[in-house]
Design a protein around this motif. Sequence first.
Motif, PDB file in Angstrom:
ATOM      1  N   ASN A 131       4.044   1.257   2.817  1.00  0.00           N
ATOM      2  CA  ASN A 131       4.714   1.266   1.772  1.00  0.00           C
ATOM      3  C   ASN A 131       4.917   0.054   1.563  1.00  0.00           C
ATOM      4  OD1 ASN A 131       5.618   3.617   1.417  1.00  0.00           O
ATOM      5  ND2 ASN A 131       7.891   4.112   2.947  1.00  0.00           N
ATOM      6  N   LEU A 132       3.315  -0.539   1.155  1.00  0.00           N
ATOM      7  CA  LEU A 132       3.676  -1.977   0.767  1.00  0.00           C
ATOM      8  C   LEU A 132       3.697  -2.263  -0.625  1.00  0.00           C
ATOM      9  CD1 LEU A 132       0.566  -3.445   2.243  1.00  0.00           C
ATOM     10  CD2 LEU A 132       2.820  -4.147   2.618  1.00  0.00           C
ATOM     11  N   PHE A 133       4.735  -3.183  -1.136  1.00  0.00           N
ATOM     12  CA  PHE A 133       4.350  -3.755  -2.513  1.00  0.00           C
ATOM     13  C   PHE A 133       3.495  -3.758  -3.540  1.00  0.00           C
ATOM     14  CE2 PHE A 133       8.306  -5.512  -0.355  1.00  0.00           C
ATOM     15  CZ  PHE A 133       9.394  -4.320  -0.558  1.00  0.00           C
ATOM     16  N   ASN A 134       3.149  -2.680  -4.788  1.00  0.00           N
ATOM     17  CA  ASN A 134       1.701  -2.819  -4.572  1.00  0.00           C
ATOM     18  C   ASN A 134       1.974  -3.305  -6.361  1.00  0.00           C
ATOM     19  OD1 ASN A 134       0.714  -0.270  -3.930  1.00  0.00           O
ATOM     20  ND2 ASN A 134       2.352   1.037  -4.529  1.00  0.00           N
ATOM     21  N   ASN A 135       2.908  -3.750  -6.580  1.00  0.00           N
ATOM     22  CA  ASN A 135       2.836  -4.727  -7.489  1.00  0.00           C
ATOM     23  C   ASN A 135       2.208  -7.033  -7.092  1.00  0.00           C
ATOM     24  OD1 ASN A 135       5.474  -4.585  -6.886  1.00  0.00           O
ATOM     25  ND2 ASN A 135       6.571  -5.537  -8.671  1.00  0.00           N
ATOM     26  N   TYR A 136       2.774  -6.587  -5.638  1.00  0.00           N
ATOM     27  CA  TYR A 136       2.385  -8.127  -5.160  1.00  0.00           C
ATOM     28  C   TYR A 136       1.080  -8.165  -4.161  1.00  0.00           C
ATOM     29  CZ  TYR A 136       7.157  -8.644  -6.805  1.00  0.00           C
ATOM     30  OH  TYR A 136       8.190  -8.990  -7.598  1.00  0.00           O
ATOM     31  N   THR A 137       0.682 -10.205  -4.074  1.00  0.00           N
ATOM     32  CA  THR A 137      -0.588  -9.884  -3.587  1.00  0.00           C
ATOM     33  C   THR A 137       0.193  -9.965  -1.683  1.00  0.00           C
ATOM     34  OG1 THR A 137      -0.426 -12.154  -3.142  1.00  0.00           O
ATOM     35  CG2 THR A 137      -1.641 -11.197  -4.749  1.00  0.00           C
ATOM     36  N   VAL A 138      -1.061  -9.830  -0.966  1.00  0.00           N
ATOM     37  CA  VAL A 138      -0.562  -9.247   0.276  1.00  0.00           C
ATOM     38  C   VAL A 138       0.716 -10.497   1.072  1.00  0.00           C
ATOM     39  CG1 VAL A 138      -1.189 -10.096   2.784  1.00  0.00           C
ATOM     40  CG2 VAL A 138      -3.128  -8.851   1.303  1.00  0.00           C
ATOM     41  N   LEU A 139      -0.097 -11.673   0.341  1.00  0.00           N
ATOM     42  CA  LEU A 139       1.083 -13.202   0.502  1.00  0.00           C
ATOM     43  C   LEU A 139       2.709 -12.626   0.282  1.00  0.00           C
ATOM     44  CD1 LEU A 139       0.614 -14.926   2.092  1.00  0.00           C
ATOM     45  CD2 LEU A 139       0.588 -17.128   0.849  1.00  0.00           C
ATOM     46  N   GLU A 140       3.025 -12.738  -1.170  1.00  0.00           N
ATOM     47  CA  GLU A 140       3.875 -11.945  -1.351  1.00  0.00           C
ATOM     48  C   GLU A 140       4.399 -10.717  -1.189  1.00  0.00           C
ATOM     49  OE1 GLU A 140       1.461 -13.038  -6.317  1.00  0.00           O
ATOM     50  OE2 GLU A 140       1.627 -11.356  -5.535  1.00  0.00           O
ATOM     51  N   ASN A 141       3.761  -9.991  -0.447  1.00  0.00           N
ATOM     52  CA  ASN A 141       5.239  -8.853  -0.237  1.00  0.00           C
ATOM     53  C   ASN A 141       5.234  -9.992   0.295  1.00  0.00           C
ATOM     54  OD1 ASN A 141       4.487  -5.801   0.163  1.00  0.00           O
ATOM     55  ND2 ASN A 141       2.256  -6.534  -1.349  1.00  0.00           N
ATOM     56  N   ILE A 142       4.791  -9.959   1.803  1.00  0.00           N
ATOM     57  CA  ILE A 142       5.121 -11.049   2.484  1.00  0.00           C
ATOM     58  C   ILE A 142       6.644 -12.124   2.565  1.00  0.00           C
ATOM     59  CG2 ILE A 142       4.604 -12.575   5.347  1.00  0.00           C
ATOM     60  CD1 ILE A 142       2.350 -10.953   5.321  1.00  0.00           C
TER      61      ILE A 142
END
Lengths: 482, 251
Positions: free
Chosen positions: B96-107
Amino acid sequence: MKKIVKILIVGVLSLLAFLVTSNNVNAAQTPNYIITTDATYPPFDFQDKNNQYTGIDQEILKTIAKRQGFTYTLKPMSFNAATQSVSSGQADGVIAGMSITDERKAVFDFGTPYYRSGIGWAVKKGSNIKSLSDLKGQTVALKTGTSGADYALSVQKKYGFKVTYFNDSDTLYNDVINGNAQATFGDLPVIQYAVKNGTQLKVMNSKSPIQAGWYGFGVQKGKNAKLLAAFNRGFAEIKKDGTYDKIVAKYLGASATTFTGSKQDNSSVLGILKANNGAFLKGLWQTMLLTILAIILASVWGILLGVMGVSQNAILRSLSTTIIYIFRGLPLMVLAFFIYIGLPGVIGMKIPAFTAGLLTLVLNEGAYTAAFVRGGFAAVDRGQMEASRSLGLSYAKSMRKVIVPQGLKIMMPSFINQFIITLKDTSILSAIGILELTQTGSLIVSRNSQGFRVWAIVAVIYLIVITLLTWLSNWVEKRTRA
Amino acid sequence: MMSEIQKKVKVHVEKVNKSYGENHVLRDISLDIAENEVVVMIGPSGSGKSTFLRMLNQLETPDNGTIVVDGFDISEKATDINKVRENIGMVFQNFNLFNNYTVLENIMLAPVELGKLDKVAAEKKARELLKTVDLVDKADVSVNSLSGGQKQRIAIARALAMEPDVMLFDEPTSALDPEMVGDVLEVMKNLAESGMTMIIVTHEMGFAKQVADRVVFFEAGKIQESGVPEQVFNAPKNERLQEFLSKVMHA
Ligand SMILES: Nc1ncnc2c1ncn2[C@@H]1O[C@H](COP(=O)(O)OP(=O)(O)OP(=O)(O)O)[C@@H](O)[C@H]1O
Ligand SMILES: [Mg+2]
C-alpha cells in the motif's frame, strides 16, 4: 492545494454573484424594458446582412420607443421561448408576429392590433398537391406555438394528414423542400416573404388568407400597463403620420437582397464567411465562454458531489446520489427551460439567459462529472486509504493527499470526454435564445436560406474547436502524469 | 520473571469480540503486550489474525471489549484516534505505498502533513531511513518501479518515519517472491533488536523462532495457546496447534 481550492471557491461564488446581480443593476435603471422576439421570423423579425435585428416588428418597436422615450433590450429567441419568457415574467413584452387569440388573451394583455395577417399554406414548388384534400396521408410541417400550427391541428382530422414540429422557420421550409413533409401552414406574409427570397415553396392561398386576424404586441397579463400604454400612444402616432405604412411597404415591397445581402455573399462558403465573420466570431465567443465557464464550474461542482458520494457520512452520500440522479435524468433542454422560464416565476427574480444557460450546463454536466468522479475515487485501492489513515492522517487529509490525486488520474479520460460533451451541449442552449454558434447559424440561414453551406461552416468550426480542446486536454493530461 | 511483569504494558486487550454478520470472528480475546516485546501471531487462514491486528489501530472497530494502546483507550469514542495512530506503525501484506508519490515523498508525507517535521528535516530523516532499509539509491523513483521486496522495505521506512513505538505487521512477506523475503525479514530483525515493540502476523516459522519473545496461536477467533517460541514450537499442548504445526512444518 488548499489555496487553489480556496481561490476556486471564491472565484466561483463571486462569478455567480456577478451573473445574478448584473441583471438587477440593469433593472434599477428604468425604464429599460426587456422585449423578446422571434429570432427568425422575416419579414417581421430577422437579422439583416449586418447581423442587426430588423423587420416590420423591430422597426415599429424602435420608432415607438424613440418617440415615447423608453429604452429596451431585445432578446431574440424561439417564438415559444419568446412568449413564455413574457408570460413567466422573465421579460416585459413580446413582439414576434404574434396573432391575437382568445387563448393568448388569457395570458397576455395586447396592445392595439398592428398588422392584419392570416394563415397561408404552401407546398414545394412543382408539387402535385392542389388542394387541402390532397394532403390525406401526407405530412405537414408546423412551427411550434404558432397560429398556423393551431389551425392545421383544427383541420387535421378533416383532411387526414400527419404533423411534424419545428422551432425555426428555415428548418421547417427545408423539410418541405426536401420532401420529408409535403406542406406547411404559417402566417401568410411570412411564407410569402420567404418565397420572395428564393425559398422553393409555392403559396396556395396568397389571395385568401385563412382565419384572417391581427398581430399584437403583448405584455404579461395585468403587468406593465405603462409599457403597453406607451406602445399604444406611439402606434397611434405612427399610424396617423404614415410612418407605419412606410415601414410595412419597405419590407413587403423591397427586393430580397436589400436585407439578405448580395447573391455573391451567399452563394459560396467564402462569401458567407466574409459577410458574416463578425456574427460567427461572436457566436463562437459565446460558445467558448459558456464552454469554459461550464467546464470549470461543472468540474468543481462535480468533484464536490463526487467526494460527497464517497464520504463516510451516509446523509452526504445519499444527498450526492439524489442530486446526481435528478440532474442526470433531466434532459438538458427541459432543465434549461425550467431554470430560464419556470424558475423566475417562483423565486420572483429574473435570470438572464446566459446565467440560466450556464447554470443548466453546470448542473447537468456536473452530475455526469460527479458520477465518474465517484466511480474514480471508488476505483482507488482501499489499501491506499488504510495506509494513509494508519499513519495518523485524517480522512479529509487522506482524501486530499492520496485518494483525490490518484482518483483524478483515473478520471482524466472521462474529464476530457465530458469537456467535449459540454462544448457540444452548449448548442442546445440556443433554445433559450443564447446567441451562441448554433443560434448564430440558425439566424444566418433564416436570412440567406443557405442551409447546407452555413451548417457546414458551423460544423467545421465545432470540429476545429473540439480538436483544439482535445489537444489541450491531452497535453494537460500528459503534463500531470508524472 | 519479575522483570517481565514490571515492564510497561504497551498494548492491553481485554475481552474483545467482533462479528461480521453471523460470522463471530473474534471471541473474548484478551492479550497484553509489553514494551519492547516482539509478539508473533500464527494460525490458519480465517482465524482472525488480521482482524485482531487491524483492531489495534482501529482499522476495524470491536463490537465490545477494551483496547488500550500507549495508555489511550481507543475503544473510547472520545479518543483522538489519529493522534494514537501516529504512534502505531502498520505494514500491510500488499505494501500500500502511495502510488502518486516517489519513494522519498512516501516516507516524508506523514511527518510533514502532521507537522511533526518540516520538509528539510523530513527529507533528512527519510534518507536516513532509506539507509537503514538499504535503498538509498531509490529515493527519487516512482514506487511502481520497485520490486515487491523493495516496496515492503519502503513501507517499513514510511511507517518508521513517524517514530512509532509500536509496529504492526500483517503478513509482510506473504506477497513476496521467495528470494525477496530475506531482505525484508532482515530489516524486521534489526528493528526488533533495536527494541521496537512489534506485533507480527506471519507464516515464517523460522523467523518467528528467531525473533519472537512470544508466539500466539489463533484458531477460530480464539487464542488457543501462547508462550515462548521453544515451548510453542517444540512442545505444543493444544491439539489444534499441533495439527497446524505439523501442516506448516511439513509443507
Ligand atoms: N470486512 C469483512 N467483512 C466480512 N467478513 C470479514 C471481513 N474481514 C474479515 N472477515 C472474515 O473474518 C474472518 C477472519 O478474517 P481475518 O482476515 O482476520 O483472518 P486471518 O486470520 O487474517 O486469515 P489469513 O491468514 O487468510 O489472512 C474470515 O472468516 C473473514 O472472511
Ligand atoms: Mg490476514
